[in-house]
Design an enzyme around this catalytic site. Structure first.
Site, mmCIF file in Angstrom:
data_model
loop_
_atom_site.group_PDB
_atom_site.id
_atom_site.type_symbol
_atom_site.label_atom_id
_atom_site.label_comp_id
_atom_site.label_asym_id
_atom_site.label_seq_id
_atom_site.Cartn_x
_atom_site.Cartn_y
_atom_site.Cartn_z
ATOM 1 N N SER A 1 29.314 47.306 114.233
ATOM 2 C CA SER A 1 30.208 46.648 113.285
ATOM 3 C C SER A 1 31.088 47.611 112.499
ATOM 4 C CB SER A 1 29.402 45.788 112.324
ATOM 5 O OG SER A 1 28.451 46.577 111.642
ATOM 6 N N HIS B 1 28.615 40.606 116.842
ATOM 7 C CA HIS B 1 30.049 40.924 116.749
ATOM 8 C C HIS B 1 30.738 40.825 118.104
ATOM 9 C CE1 HIS B 1 30.670 42.098 112.556
ATOM 10 N NE2 HIS B 1 29.458 42.613 112.581
ATOM 11 N N LYS C 1 29.603 34.171 112.531
ATOM 12 C CA LYS C 1 30.807 35.007 112.646
ATOM 13 C C LYS C 1 31.862 34.255 113.470
ATOM 14 C CE LYS C 1 28.774 39.387 111.429
ATOM 15 N NZ LYS C 1 27.332 39.604 111.568
HETATM 16 C C1 LIG Z 1 26.093 39.805 110.833
HETATM 17 C C2 LIG Z 1 25.021 40.368 111.683
HETATM 18 C C3 LIG Z 1 23.721 39.870 111.627
HETATM 19 C C4 LIG Z 1 23.314 38.812 110.630
HETATM 20 O O1 LIG Z 1 23.733 37.577 111.015
HETATM 21 P P1 LIG Z 1 23.423 36.324 110.055
HETATM 22 O O2 LIG Z 1 23.389 35.176 110.968
HETATM 23 O O3 LIG Z 1 24.513 36.279 109.063
HETATM 24 O O4 LIG Z 1 22.093 36.587 109.428
HETATM 25 C C5 LIG Z 1 22.794 40.396 112.482
HETATM 26 N N1 LIG Z 1 23.103 41.371 113.356
HETATM 27 C C6 LIG Z 1 24.343 41.895 113.437
HETATM 28 C C7 LIG Z 1 24.636 42.975 114.422
HETATM 29 C C8 LIG Z 1 25.333 41.417 112.582
HETATM 30 O O5 LIG Z 1 26.548 41.947 112.637
#
Ligand SMILES: *Cc1c(COP(=O)(O)O)cnc(C)c1O
Length: 415
Positions: free
Chosen positions: A190, A218, A249
């Site tokens: 990320s 991502h 996301k």
């Molecule tokens: C955003 C993210 C998470 C968390 O996701 P949520 O559903 O918001 O808890 C987990 N792993 C990665 C790699 C992320 O970028």
């Protein structure tokens, strides 16, 4: 009840340390739905400002998409607001299972289990399938939720240098005697926007009899020719034992996550994963919305194609203007500034120009690697990107960094 002054001072001191270090996080209030154009209020009191959003994970522009909203409304009408239960007691509706099947089909896996979030999926999966006889071998830059999940698991743990396949191979040899070996990585990282080398990792895992887990939070929805994720990009669909991902996301952006992969592993999670057993089920409203998201993505690649074009346009524009970017082919485009204060000043100036993009510095990224992380969306039109690029160039000229090398920027501003 005893909240003594001693305890209160303890917290107050810690909070001022955070403030003095310049890393105190403040929320900005957004007064509009999530989109390319948003209205933002800073808590420091400045008035509400219309800005172009360059820092959300709304990669496909689906967070406020009318079809998704409509489906969520219908879900609300037909299945209610909440279930007031965990999945295995009375929190599973037909649509929860329908969504699990849809995710399985989309990702090309064997089965899927929903979690309240991907953080919860990562918190539950390791402890559900590994014991102290096993080893978790993770990339050194994996997401915080994976680190926490590994902490909750009694298996042994080792790491390999970021995306370094020689080092991973050494670690696989070192741990050859363990009962289960699980290699763990993010699909797209990320902070840098780079992709894990999944093709090489799968080969190594086959050679050394190891399983692989990829967190594709991502990537799901837009990486790969039809947006299936990094496994599609590297042509290893069906070869990733465990995929964890989020619906928070690109996939509508509400909340929820899942573990998808080998049938027995999903079954083990259903029996043993604690966030699944002890935390409430995803709301029917969200399930209905995410189901529609998958319909949209399965019927056309238009949105991920637009995202790819936007991201390429943006990278090219910034590069030609003389900025230093982290290389990659994801919609995460970090503009490198190296110096922490410069990243904060730059971000403020961008904001004044109507561009909302956040500067990151240590400890979120390595010391001396401060940057503005931009995230491109299919919700951006070229006019958004043009305005943003002009603002970047204007601010870049102000700080006289355009066309400079890394060494020259550091010589000018330090790290
Ligand atoms: C955003 C993210 C998470 C968390 O996701 P949520 O559903 O918001 O808890 C987990 N792993 C990665 C790699 C992320 O970028």
């Amino acid at each position: 009840m005893s909240y003594s002054n001693r305890v209160k001072d303890l917290y107050r001191n810690q909070l001022s340390e955070i403030q003095n270090a310049g890393i105190y996080k403040e929320e900005r209030f957004i007064h509009s739905p999530q989109a390319a154009d948003i209205e933002v209020e800073f808590p420091s009191g400045a008035s509400i400002k219309k800005v172009i959003n360059m820092c959300s994970n709304n990669y496909l522009g689906l967070s406020s998409h009318p079809d998704v909203l409509k489906a969520a409304h219908e879900g609300l009408e037909k299945r209610g607001y909440g279930m007031s239960s965990v999945r295995f007691i009375c929190g599973t509706q037909d649509i929860h299972r329908e969504l699990e099947n849809k995710v399985t089909e989309f990702l090309g896996t064997e089965d899927t289990i929903l979690f309240p979030s991907c953080m919860d999926a990562n918190a539950g999966v390791f402890e559900a399938i590994l014991t102290s006889e096993d080893i978790m071998i993770s990339d050194r830059l994996v997401h915080a939720s994976i680190i926490d999940g590994m902490r909750l698991c009694s298996a042994q743990h080792d790491t390999f240098k970021h995306s370094n396949m020689e080092h991973l191979e050494e670690k696989l040899q070192l741990h050859a005697d363990k009962r289960i070996k699980l290699v763990i990585t993010d699909g797209v990282f990320s902070m840098d926007g780079d992709l894990a080398k999944l093709d090489e990792m799968v080969q190594l895992c086959e050679k050394y009899d190891a399983m692989i887990l990829v967190d594709d939070s991502h990537s799901s929805g837009f990486i790969g020719k039809t947006g299936r994720g990094t496994h599609e990009h590297f042509n290893v669909v069906g070869k990733i034992d465990i995929i964890t991902t989020t619906f928070g996301k690109a996939l509508g952006g509400a909340s929820g996550g899942c573990v998808s992969g080998r049938k027995e592993i999903v079954q083990m999670c259903r029996q043993k994963a604690r966030p699944y057993l002890f935390s409430n089920t995803i709301s029917p409203v969200i399930v209905a919305g995410v189901l529609r998201v998958f319909d949209i993505l399965s019927s056309s690649t238009e949105r991920r194609d637009k995202l790819e074009k936007n991201a390429a346009w943006w990278r090219k524009g910034l590069t030609e203007a003389g900025f230093i970017l982290k290389e990659g082919n994801s919609p995460i485009v970090p503009v490198m500034l190296f110096n922490a204060k410069l990243s904060q000043d730059f971000s403020k100036d961008l904001y004044n120009e109507g561009i909302y993009a956040i500067g990151f510095f240590f400890p979120v990224v390595t010391n001396g690697q401060a940057r503005i992380r931009t995230q491109i969306s299919a919700g951006h039109e070229i006019h958004h990107l043009e305005k943003a690029l002009n603002a970047f160039i204007k601010v870049g000229k102000k700080y006289e960094i355009l066309g400079l090398t890394k060494e020259e920027i550091i010589a000018k501003y330090g790290i």
